[in-house]
Design a protein around this motif. Structure first.
Motif, short mmCIF file in Angstrom:
data_model
loop_
_atom_site.label_atom_id
_atom_site.label_comp_id
_atom_site.label_asym_id
_atom_site.label_seq_id
_atom_site.Cartn_x
_atom_site.Cartn_y
_atom_site.Cartn_z
N ALA A 141 0.83 -1.21 0.00
CA ALA A 141 0.00 0.00 0.00
C ALA A 141 0.86 1.26 0.00
O ALA A 141 0.59 2.22 -0.72
CB ALA A 141 -0.93 0.00 1.20
N GLU A 142 1.92 1.24 0.78
CA GLU A 142 2.81 2.41 0.84
C GLU A 142 3.53 2.60 -0.49
O GLU A 142 3.69 3.72 -0.97
CB GLU A 142 3.83 2.24 1.97
CG GLU A 142 3.24 2.45 3.35
CD GLU A 142 4.29 2.30 4.45
OE1 GLU A 142 5.44 2.76 4.26
OE2 GLU A 142 3.96 1.69 5.49
N ALA A 143 3.96 1.50 -1.06
CA ALA A 143 4.63 1.58 -2.35
C ALA A 143 3.68 2.13 -3.41
O ALA A 143 4.03 3.02 -4.19
CB ALA A 143 5.14 0.20 -2.77
N ASP A 144 2.46 1.61 -3.41
CA ASP A 144 1.45 2.09 -4.36
C ASP A 144 1.24 3.59 -4.24
O ASP A 144 1.07 4.29 -5.23
CB ASP A 144 0.13 1.35 -4.13
CG ASP A 144 0.18 -0.08 -4.67
OD1 ASP A 144 1.10 -0.37 -5.49
OD2 ASP A 144 -0.67 -0.89 -4.29
N ALA A 145 1.23 4.07 -3.00
CA ALA A 145 1.02 5.50 -2.77
C ALA A 145 2.14 6.31 -3.38
O ALA A 145 1.92 7.34 -4.03
CB ALA A 145 0.92 5.78 -1.27
#
Length: 499
Positions: A141-145
């Motif tokens: 999720a953090e990477a996607d952000a």
RNA sequence: GCCCCCAUCGUCUAGGGGACCAGGACGUAGCCCUUUCAAGGCUAAGACCGGAGUUCGAAUCUCCGUGGGGGCACCA
């Protein structure tokens, strides 16, 4: 043992980054042979994911080269097929989908490191990326952000820290490699295109490739490919890694400098050059097939059909092999001699025409081909060896008309006798002309060689030529007599000044 | 440097424990054939990288050296 009855789906997967080498030709050949032998499919796939090295026109030259060798493909970018597209840049979305799958199964991760981190100390530069990357274990999720925020990134394979992997090559057996010697390879570049390692696995899987033939340069990253297969849970094709070609002296593989040096001495290993250098595709196929493969302890002459029948992966040789141009010349000679006269004549035609000769007499071309056949190492030397057949006028070196150890006057006298005899002869066949000419020589006190040498030079303007009788037959009575009288005129000229 | 692959005449190779004082091909040399050049025929020189094992027996199996090659890119 590789089955000859189970249809093999194989692919030749070059990248359009330059001219096509003989080595690629051989790899394509082996693939083709396996496909044809088993009744399977030979697929052409263009690996064009490196946009920086892309060379315009390379794809065309490549296809031309394969066609020239006689290797036809069943599926490819030009002919299509059920598992296309066959150009990797046209498959971009597929790779992204599968890469995401790897991320989600924790076999890969988004990496935001800059390409070359100059803040790293020297020892750190040599450290594995695996140990350095700050986002290796970042939640998705953090990477996607960060990606959504427009941050540039690549996708890397998450190589296990411990353990080992075993991969299997059909001609070398098992290869076991410690994972600690492998790193987190980039799978998808920041331009969104996959690197070879990812693309090859996905494509081979989706195209249902059963046997993957590629050269031994891929052995070092072979374990990575095994890991990617395992990560997807896919079954691997049978891997076959023939060795690379070494340059003629055996010291390393061909470099750009080497190929240029070769060109300078009139040789080439580019597929696109063989034709105009006078080599037959049959010879190149025969030659290339035998670099790193053999059938038995005595058979070496093969045409494509033989190879389809006799090729076997088991007899591939794992050691690197130096290429040998004199062997190519040898095979070319064999295949030239194996050609029918008509076939040879038609293949010779463009060489004569390119040399500026008018070839409008099919019968004559046929005769020339017949007489040249055993004398040709390659087609390109035909004009030099037989151009005189097509010339209106020839100009022999005056000196060449004078017999060995003879004076100009003696040579002239002999020439006149020869002329008289030839004029009286019914035809020029060996049967009817040989004995009379020999008798003439003996009668006049010359050697037969004097007579033949004069005729050869007078008729061909060459010291070396096809046999005199056959030559006379091809040239024809009128031209023969014309050239003889021209030669006599030349001799008269010499005799006047220095008898 | 690290990792991987490989190892029979100059080159391409056959050979997968006894059939090998190692066979074939290219090239080289000589001879034969021959009007030149070829082609063809015959002959010659020429190799199991080294060392330990395993075995009655090793080119063939194992290990260690050595040598050669390949790879260490957001190239393929």
């Amino acid at each position: 043992m590789i089955s000859k009855t189970q249809p093999a789906r194989v692919r030749f997967a070059p990248s359009p980054t330059g001219r096509t080498h003989l080595g690629s030709g051989r790899t394509a050949l082996y693939n083709y042979l396996l496909a044809r032998q088993t009744g399977g499919q030979f697929i052409l796939r263009i690996e064009d994911t490196d946009r920086k090295r892309y060379v315009d026109g390379a794809e065309e030259e490549l296809m031309e080269g394969l066609r020239w060798l006689g290797l036809s493909w069943d599926e490819g970018p030009d002919v299509g097929g059920p598992r296309g597209p066959y150009r990797q840049t046209e498959r971009k979305e597929m790779y992204q989908k599968y890469a995401r799958e790897l991320i989600e199964s924790d076999h890969a991760y988004y990496c935001f490191c800059t390409q070359r981190d100059d803040t790293l100390s020297a020892p750190e530069q040599h450290q594995q990326h695996r140990e350095l990357c700050p986002t290796r274990d970042l939640p998705i999720a953090e990477a996607d952000a960060r990606i959504a925020a427009g941050e540039t990134h690549v996708i890397r394979f998450k190589m296990p820290r411990g353990g080992s992997i075993t991969v299997t090559d059909a001609i070398r057996g098992n290869i076991i490699v410690e994972n600690s010697t492998l790193d987190d390879y980039v799978l998808v570049k920041s331009d969104g295109l996959p690197v070879y390692h990812l693309a090859v696995v996905i494509d081979d899987h989706l195209m249902e490739i059963t046997h993957a033939i590629r050269t031994s340069e891929w052995l070092p990253t072979f374990p990575l490919h095994g890991h990617i297969y395992n990560a997807f849970g896919w079954e691997q094709p049978i891997w076959i890694h023939p060795s690379i070609f070494l340059k003629p002296d055996g010291k390393g593989k061909m470099s750009k400098r080497d190929t240029e040096a070769l060109l300078a001495e009139g040789k080439s290993i580019f597929l696109g050059d063989f034709e105009k250098m006078g080599y037959l595709p049959e010879a190149v196929v025969n030659w290339a097939a035998l670099i790193g493969w053999s059938f038995d302890d005595k058979t070496e002459f093969f045409i494509l059909e033989d190879l389809i029948e006799k090729f076997s992966v088991e007899k591939l040789n794992p050691s690197p092999a130096a290429i040998n141009f004199s062997k190519l010349d040898h095979f070319n000679g064999l295949h030239i001699r194996a050609l029918s006269i008509d076939d040879l004549a038609e293949r010779l035609r463009p060489f004569f025409e390119r040399a500026g000769y008018t070839v409008d007499n099919a019968k004559k071309l046929h005769q020339v081909a017949e007489v040249l056949q055993i004398r040709l190492a390659n087609l390109a030397e035909a004009p030099e060896k037989g151009g005189f057949f097509f010339k209106d006028e020839i100009h022999p070196e005056p000196e060449s008309l004078i017999g060995k150890k003879l004076s100009a006057n003696e040579s002239l006298e002999m020439a006149r006798h020869i002329q008289t005899l030839i004029q009286s002869l019914p035809d020029f066949s060996e049967d009817t002309a040989n004995q009379p000419l020999r008798h003439l020589a003996t009668k006049l006190g010359y050697k037969a060689g004097h007579v033949f040498s004069f005729l050869r030079n007078a008729l061909t303007a060459q010291q070396v030529s096809p046999p005199v009788f056959e030559t006379m037959t091809i040239i024809g009575r009128e031209k023969v007599l014309e050239r003889i009288s021209n030669a006599i005129a030349t001799l008269e000229e010499i005799a006047r000044t220095s008898p």
